[in-house]
Enzyme design. Structure first.
Site, PDB file in Angstrom:
ATOM      1  N   ASP A  86       0.829  -1.043  -0.039  1.00 28.24           N
ATOM      2  CA  ASP A  86       0.126  -0.019  -0.009  1.00 28.24           C
ATOM      3  C   ASP A  86       0.699   1.216  -0.020  1.00 28.24           C
ATOM      4  O   ASP A  86       1.462   1.728   1.070  1.00 28.24           O
ATOM      5  CB  ASP A  86      -0.920  -0.118   1.281  1.00 28.24           C
ATOM      6  CG  ASP A  86      -1.678   1.220   1.482  1.00 28.24           C
ATOM      7  OD1 ASP A  86      -1.558   2.241   0.691  1.00 28.24           O
ATOM      8  OD2 ASP A  86      -2.253   1.382   2.674  1.00 28.24           O
ATOM      9  N   LYS A 123       2.823  11.184  -3.724  1.00 25.96           N
ATOM     10  CA  LYS A 123       1.999  10.350  -4.350  1.00 25.96           C
ATOM     11  C   LYS A 123       0.893  11.573  -5.155  1.00 25.96           C
ATOM     12  O   LYS A 123       0.392  11.117  -6.121  1.00 25.96           O
ATOM     13  CB  LYS A 123       1.100   9.574  -3.449  1.00 25.96           C
ATOM     14  CG  LYS A 123       0.132   8.774  -4.089  1.00 25.96           C
ATOM     15  CD  LYS A 123      -0.500   7.622  -3.053  1.00 25.96           C
ATOM     16  CE  LYS A 123      -1.443   7.017  -3.257  1.00 25.96           C
ATOM     17  NZ  LYS A 123      -2.159   5.935  -2.509  1.00 25.96           N
ATOM     18  N   GLU A 166      -7.246   0.512  -3.946  1.00 27.23           N
ATOM     19  CA  GLU A 166      -7.180   0.547  -2.536  1.00 27.23           C
ATOM     20  C   GLU A 166      -8.372  -0.164  -1.968  1.00 27.23           C
ATOM     21  O   GLU A 166      -8.243  -0.852  -1.110  1.00 27.23           O
ATOM     22  CB  GLU A 166      -6.589   2.028  -1.843  1.00 27.23           C
ATOM     23  CG  GLU A 166      -5.183   1.802  -2.327  1.00 27.23           C
ATOM     24  CD  GLU A 166      -4.675   3.313  -2.117  1.00 27.23           C
ATOM     25  OE1 GLU A 166      -5.550   4.163  -1.828  1.00 27.23           O
ATOM     26  OE2 GLU A 166      -3.588   3.740  -2.497  1.00 27.23           O
ATOM     27  N   ASP A 173     -12.883   4.949   1.939  1.00 21.96           N
ATOM     28  CA  ASP A 173     -11.414   4.989   2.534  1.00 21.96           C
ATOM     29  C   ASP A 173     -10.942   6.237   2.396  1.00 21.96           C
ATOM     30  O   ASP A 173     -10.722   6.799   1.308  1.00 21.96           O
ATOM     31  CB  ASP A 173     -10.738   4.090   1.319  1.00 21.96           C
ATOM     32  CG  ASP A 173      -9.389   3.907   1.378  1.00 21.96           C
ATOM     33  OD1 ASP A 173      -8.639   4.491   2.295  1.00 21.96           O
ATOM     34  OD2 ASP A 173      -8.783   3.095   0.390  1.00 21.96           O
TER      35      ASP A 173
END
Ligand code: AMP
Length: 577
Positions: free
Chosen positions: A7, A69, A146, A169
């Site tokens: 992850d 990211k 994810e 999430d």
């Protein structure tokens, strides 16, 4: 060979593997179960990843890169010291560290990983992630979403149940929501929605701004405008780090104190901040952002053709779901308690490890779990419309509708818009707006050699193929001649070319070599530096010059010379003790 699950988060990353058919977290070299996604390159060219880098960031903001990211798949670059990096390179450094942790933990080489990305990541963001894996020496053939990974981890525990779950999430930098049906060991995503720029770091920024504004209101001083640029950057990093701690405290306390001693010097007097913030005040700062996530929840439910009452379980994933207001809003909406049996920081990595096990064959997919995912956004091309006899470009024509199950291939036939047109530029977009300028441009290519004919006579078939990793391939064919042109939307500005990739590979290896070499001699340098103050005269001079020499050799990455000076330094230190 074990295929690990990673992850790769905006703020934190986690790695897991399959142990006797069950996913388990791999601890990093500091014994922690998650690793801050922070990259730092020290003055001695040592690469530091994770918690040490995060903690040192307020003192070294110019040598630290965080939240990279958010830049994946873009053309932007970042700097650490004098070095300029592409986002893929920084992510590759983080992945390389995680790979090393996994190898140390498992006692065997690791060359392949399943890496997760937000469901709402675009084509170029996914490709950039795959390239980062490649740069780190990790084959990343499988990229999974994810929330899907979290659903897989949950599905594994509940393999015998039939139900609809909603995965909410909210991590450090991104928000995803997926509606997933679990039945007979199948985990089928029905719809996903989300926002790639909404997460815990936005709450930290809002809180940091509040601290600054509050101080300005009370004392009339703007802490972001006093001192040098470097001092302001250091202050910014320190306040942001403190803001994250305050935010976490507010998840368990109604009021949190804000203590920032000696945060600046003004008119020769030190400034310290000593105040507090209530949970309500913090909630006011983030309310609009949280409400935005609830709109995405509605969108996913509508696309899945489900209502709130059809959702059997709500799964909270991502560290930011520890915020009580989020839990309350979600629980109110669904009128049920949210599931918290999976650790929100670890669920995604665990699911990725299970997917790794499916890929390696360790989990038999006929007996175990099967995963069906969706393409979360609409994909299509630009078309020209004839309006009042005039050809008007700029219209978007969908080819793959959002939330189609993947893999998927769709075809559409178009006709020439002009008389004797011999070529066509195929422009590919992602989005739901009827106008291309409101959607995301993914790439383009030219198909020429169309036989000259009056408009509308020549047909061009456009084929979109979206694979299980979310990678899109587009092909166009002149129907009358069979001539084709295609692209794996490769030449996107935000994705490294193969040439750039090879250069970056060499650089990353060199930087780690340098870092490893520094690590090998670090203790003898530290001892030498400590001994400097305890020596005088000739001895001190000799010691000083040896330390200089070893550092110069290190900066040139000259292993032989470094080892020679290390030996001389060790001998000298033995003599001096
Ligand atoms: P993840 O990427 O899922 O690890 O999520 C990390 C984000 O969750 C970061 O922005 C953290 O600051 C945030 N986070 C972690 N724990 C808490 C907490 N107790 N309360 C609020 N936010 C948290």
């Amino acid at each position: 060979m074990t295929i690990i699950g990673i992850d790769l988060g905006t703020t934190n990353s986690a790695v897991a593997y399959l142990k006797n058919g069950k996913p388990e977290i791999i601890t990093n070299s500091e014994g922690q179960r998650t690793t801050p996604s922070v990259f730092q390159i020290s003055l001695d060219n040592e690469i530091i990843i994770g918690n040490s880098a995060k903690m040192a960031s307020p003192g070294l903001p110019h040598l630290t890169i965080m939240e990279v990211k958010r830049l994946m798949g873009s053309e932007e670059t970042v700097m650490a010291g004098n070095e300029v990096y592409r986002p893929e390179e920084v992510s590759a450094h983080i992945l390389r560290y995680l790979k090393k942790c996994a190898e140390d933990f498992l006692g065997q080489p690791v060359t392949e990983a399943v890496i997760t990305v937000p469901a709402y990541f675009s084509d170029s963001q996914r490709k950039a992630t795959q390239k980062a894996g490649e740069l780190a020496g990790l084959k990343a053939e499988r990229i999974i979403n994810e929330p899907t990974a979290a659903a897989i981890a949950y599905g594994m525990e509940n393999i015998d149940k039939d139900m609809n779950i909603l995965v909410y999430d909210l991590g450090g930098g991104t928000f995803d929501v997926s509606v997933v049906e679990i039945f007979d060991g199948v985990v089928e995503v029905k719809a996903s929605a989300g926002d790639n720029h909404l997460g815990g770091v936005d709450f930290d920024n809002a809180l940091a701004d509040w601290i600054i504004d509050n101080y300005k209101k009370q004392e009339g001083i703007d802490l972001y405008s006093i001192g040098t640029a470097h001092e302001i950057n250091q202050r910014r990093a320190r306040i942001k780090l403190e803001a994250e701690n305050i935010k976490k405290n507010l998840s368990v306390q109604k009021t949190a104190s804000i203590n920032l001693p000696f945060i600046a010097i003004h008119n020769n007097a030190p400034i310290s901040i000593n105040t507090s913030i209530t949970r309500e005040e913090f909630e006011d700062l983030i309310r609009d952002m949280i409400l935005k996530t609830m709109n995405e929840v509605d969108k996913a439910l509508t696309d899945a053709k489900l209502s709130v009452s059809n959702v059997d379980e709500v799964l909270l994933v991502g560290g930011s779901t520890r915020i009580p207001m989020i839990q309350q809003l979600v629980e109110q909406k669904f009128n049920k308690k949210a599931k918290k049996d999976l650790n929100p920081d670890e669920a995604v990595a665990l699911g990725a490890a299970i997917q790794g096990g499916i890929k390696s064959g360790e989990i038999d997919s006929s007996q175990g779990i099967m995963v069906i995912d969706v393409c979360p956004y609409t994909l299509g091309t630009e078309i020209v419309k004839s309006i009042g006899g005039q050809n008007v470009p700029g219209f978007f024509d969908p080819i793959i509708p959002r939330n189609s199950s993947i893999p998927i291939t769709e075809r559409k036939v178009y006709y020439t818009a002009n008389d004797y047109q011999t070529g066509v530029n195929v422009n590919v977009f992602q989005g739901d707006n009827p106008y291309i300028d409101q959607n995301i441009f993914l790439g383009d290519f030219i198909l020429d050699g169309i036989p000259a004919a009056p408009k509308g006579e020549e047909a061009i078939e456009v084929k979109f193929s979206y694979d299980i990793n979310g990678i899109l391939e587009v092909e166009a064919t002149i129907v009358s001649t069979g001539k084709k042109a295609s692209t794996v939307i490769k030449s996107q500005a935000g994705v490294m070319s193969d040439e750039e990739l090879n250069l970056a590979k060499d650089r990353i290896e060199k930087e780690w070599d340098q870092s490893d070499l520094y690590n090998e001699v670090k203790s003898v340098i530290t001892r030498g530096e400590r001994m400097l103050s305890e020596t005088t005269g000739m001895e001190q001079e000799k010691l000083f010059s040896l330390l200089q020499n070893i550092k110069i050799a290190l900066s040139k990455n000259d292993r032989e010379l470094v080892k020679k000076y290390e030996e001389e330094l060790t001998d000298l230190l033995i003599e001096l003790v």
